[in-house]
Design a protein around this motif. Structure first.
Motif, PDB file in Angstrom:
ATOM      1  N   GLY A  77     -21.075 -14.013 -22.636  1.00  0.00           N
ATOM      2  CA  GLY A  77     -21.183 -12.619 -22.963  1.00  0.00           C
ATOM      3  C   GLY A  77     -19.350 -12.249 -23.320  1.00  0.00           C
ATOM      4  N   PRO A  78     -19.303 -11.304 -23.587  1.00  0.00           N
ATOM      5  CA  PRO A  78     -17.785 -10.601 -23.898  1.00  0.00           C
ATOM      6  C   PRO A  78     -16.850 -10.552 -22.772  1.00  0.00           C
ATOM      7  N   LYS A  79     -15.892 -10.404 -22.808  1.00  0.00           N
ATOM      8  CA  LYS A  79     -14.511 -10.711 -22.610  1.00  0.00           C
ATOM      9  C   LYS A  79     -13.617  -9.364 -22.111  1.00  0.00           C
ATOM     10  N   SER A  80     -13.758  -9.203 -21.285  1.00  0.00           N
ATOM     11  CA  SER A  80     -14.195  -7.869 -20.325  1.00  0.00           C
ATOM     12  C   SER A  80     -12.534  -7.259 -21.385  1.00  0.00           C
ATOM     13  N   PRO A  81     -11.978  -6.385 -21.419  1.00  0.00           N
ATOM     14  CA  PRO A  81     -10.486  -5.398 -21.997  1.00  0.00           C
ATOM     15  C   PRO A  81      -9.483  -5.688 -20.903  1.00  0.00           C
ATOM     16  N   PRO A  82      -8.084  -5.126 -21.360  1.00  0.00           N
ATOM     17  CA  PRO A  82      -7.427  -4.861 -20.189  1.00  0.00           C
ATOM     18  C   PRO A  82      -7.326  -4.404 -19.644  1.00  0.00           C
ATOM     19  N   ALA A  83      -6.846  -4.395 -18.309  1.00  0.00           N
ATOM     20  CA  ALA A  83      -6.769  -2.953 -17.112  1.00  0.00           C
ATOM     21  C   ALA A  83      -5.702  -1.913 -17.967  1.00  0.00           C
ATOM     22  N   GLU A  84      -6.870  -0.435 -16.916  1.00  0.00           N
ATOM     23  CA  GLU A  84      -5.609   0.627 -17.988  1.00  0.00           C
ATOM     24  C   GLU A  84      -4.647   0.779 -17.513  1.00  0.00           C
ATOM     25  N   GLY A  85      -3.052   1.154 -17.859  1.00  0.00           N
ATOM     26  CA  GLY A  85      -2.226   2.034 -17.485  1.00  0.00           C
ATOM     27  C   GLY A  85      -0.890   0.531 -17.760  1.00  0.00           C
ATOM     28  N   GLY A  86      -1.650  -0.573 -17.139  1.00  0.00           N
ATOM     29  CA  GLY A  86      -0.508  -1.655 -17.350  1.00  0.00           C
ATOM     30  C   GLY A  86       0.912  -1.515 -15.995  1.00  0.00           C
ATOM     31  N   PRO A  87       2.008  -2.083 -16.095  1.00  0.00           N
ATOM     32  CA  PRO A  87       2.399  -2.191 -15.218  1.00  0.00           C
ATOM     33  C   PRO A  87       2.774  -0.733 -14.100  1.00  0.00           C
ATOM     34  N   LEU A  88       3.169  -0.965 -13.142  1.00  0.00           N
ATOM     35  CA  LEU A  88       3.645   0.391 -12.437  1.00  0.00           C
ATOM     36  C   LEU A  88       4.560   0.764 -12.977  1.00  0.00           C
ATOM     37  N   PRO A  89       5.304   1.639 -12.653  1.00  0.00           N
ATOM     38  CA  PRO A  89       7.143   2.187 -13.441  1.00  0.00           C
ATOM     39  C   PRO A  89       7.851   1.619 -12.055  1.00  0.00           C
ATOM     40  N   ARG A  90       9.129   1.079 -12.963  1.00  0.00           N
ATOM     41  CA  ARG A  90       9.633   0.384 -12.073  1.00  0.00           C
ATOM     42  C   ARG A  90      10.943   1.077 -11.355  1.00  0.00           C
ATOM     43  N   ARG A  91      10.873   2.310 -11.020  1.00  0.00           N
ATOM     44  CA  ARG A  91      11.694   3.214 -10.256  1.00  0.00           C
ATOM     45  C   ARG A  91      10.771   3.517  -9.211  1.00  0.00           C
ATOM     46  N   ALA A  92      11.461   4.360  -8.141  1.00  0.00           N
ATOM     47  CA  ALA A  92      10.278   4.836  -6.618  1.00  0.00           C
ATOM     48  C   ALA A  92       9.743   5.565  -7.461  1.00  0.00           C
ATOM     49  N   PRO A  93       8.647   5.729  -5.983  1.00  0.00           N
ATOM     50  CA  PRO A  93       7.264   6.239  -6.588  1.00  0.00           C
ATOM     51  C   PRO A  93       8.358   7.815  -6.066  1.00  0.00           C
ATOM     52  N   ASP A  94       7.675   8.768  -7.167  1.00  0.00           N
ATOM     53  CA  ASP A  94       7.660  10.881  -6.563  1.00  0.00           C
ATOM     54  C   ASP A  94       7.364  11.379  -5.435  1.00  0.00           C
ATOM     55  N   VAL A  95       5.533  10.130  -5.650  1.00  0.00           N
ATOM     56  CA  VAL A  95       5.945  11.101  -4.066  1.00  0.00           C
ATOM     57  C   VAL A  95       4.974  10.090  -2.959  1.00  0.00           C
ATOM     58  N   VAL A  96       5.326   9.824  -1.850  1.00  0.00           N
ATOM     59  CA  VAL A  96       4.806   8.886  -1.005  1.00  0.00           C
ATOM     60  C   VAL A  96       4.268   9.877   0.372  1.00  0.00           C
ATOM     61  N   VAL A  97       2.643   9.092   0.391  1.00  0.00           N
ATOM     62  CA  VAL A  97       1.661   9.984   1.539  1.00  0.00           C
ATOM     63  C   VAL A  97       1.525   8.918   2.562  1.00  0.00           C
ATOM     64  N   PRO A  98       2.104   8.888   4.499  1.00  0.00           N
ATOM     65  CA  PRO A  98       1.111   7.911   5.120  1.00  0.00           C
ATOM     66  C   PRO A  98      -0.052   8.003   5.202  1.00  0.00           C
ATOM     67  N   VAL A  99      -1.153   7.623   5.329  1.00  0.00           N
ATOM     68  CA  VAL A  99      -2.497   8.523   5.794  1.00  0.00           C
ATOM     69  C   VAL A  99      -2.931   7.502   7.141  1.00  0.00           C
TER      70      VAL A  99
END
Length: 289
Positions: A151-173
């Motif tokens: 069968g066909p191969k799966s498409p690449p994952a959406e979005g690509g690598p995460l930004p290299r900067r620190a996250p804008d929001v961090v929520v511990p749950v």
């Protein structure tokens, strides 16, 4: 066992008619840990009927009912004990109502050949009683041992690598030790989430949290942390199930704003383990930044 793409793709994966009430929504949101601060107006809006907001992830409950015919799909033969829920996506066309009836039709949208496994995508569309579409669920199921069918191969994952900067929001749950026992009241009674003996046979030290419970917890954290609890602005949420969460652990949700898209990563930091990756929260209206 073999997969015949020509027979399976486009075939029905089931159908269902589902009615939910405000009580069902509250029960679902309590199962995600909503109401942990009973003095917070934002938390009360998830658990009190007179001001109820519905998390977009509630769509997984009726959506799951519409794909229960998976075992009857022609041309889709696989070992059910080797199937994993790899990714999930919800797409909403309007905010979810607090109470309504929907009809859900499931179908096989695509099947990709991963070599040693098959990746089957089920699409379940839920419509209102007047026929307008309300939301779509997309289940990406990883079927180990079912690949190699050409069968066909799966498409690449959406979005690509995460930004290299620190996250804008961090929520511990923090999750509750009994979190899975609460969430199972929404209909997923797989004993791997409740029975220690069954969990041990599956290779876990103790019962694990439902993947779609983690999905909902992370969705809520992103909605609260980035949108201030405005559930009506969510257009789409998707993520990959990267690892298990044990009830009682803390899930740390990290969010990066990119215009009207929020990139999301959820980890159990105490074990240095990913829970959900490739998270995408798409919103309507003004940019999140």
């Amino acid at each position: 066992m073999a997969i015949d793409v020509n027979k399976a793709v486009g075939a029905s994966a089931g159908s269902a008619k589902t009615t939910w009430s405000e009580r069902d929504v509250v029960l679902y949101q309590l199962g995600l840990g909503a109401g942990a601060d009973p003095l917070s107006e934002r938390e009360l809006a998830y658990v009190l009927e007179d001001r109820l907001r519905v998390l977009p992830s509630y769509a997984v409950i009726p959506g799951s009912e519409g794909v229960r015919g998976l075992t009857d799909v022609p041309g889709l033969e696989f070992d059910h004990t080797k199937m994993l829920h790899g990714e999930h996506e919800i797409e909403l066309f309007e905010p979810l109502p607090t109470a309504t009836t929907v009809s859900t039709e499931g179908r096989v949208a695509a099947i990709y050949d991963k070599g040693s496994a098959a990746l089957t995508v089920l699409e379940a569309t839920s419509t209102a009683e007047d026929g307008r579409p309300l939301f779509v669920n997309r289940f990406s199921l990883f079927m180990r041992g079912a690949g190699g069918f050409g069968g066909p191969k799966s498409p690449p994952a959406e979005g690509g690598p995460l930004p290299r900067r620190a996250p804008d929001v961090v929520v511990p749950v923090p999750t509750l030790p009994q979190q899975a026992l609460l969430y199972r009241l929404n209909g997923d009674v797989n004993p791997v989430h409740s029975d220690p003996l069954v969990a041990a046979k599956a290779g876990f030290d103790r019962p694990i949290l439902h993947g779609l419970c983690t999905f909902g917890i992370v969705c809520k954290a992103a909605v609260d942390g980035v949108l201030g609890g405005d559930t009506a602005r969510v257009r789409r949420f998707r993520a990959r199930f990267a690892g298990v969460v044990f009830p009682g652990e803390t899930i740390t949700v990290r969010c990066w704003r990119e215009g009207t898209v929020v990139r999301v990563l959820a980890r159990v930091d105490d074990r240095d383990a990913d829970a959900l990756t490739n998270g995408i929260l798409e919103v309507t209206g003004e940019e999140t930044a």
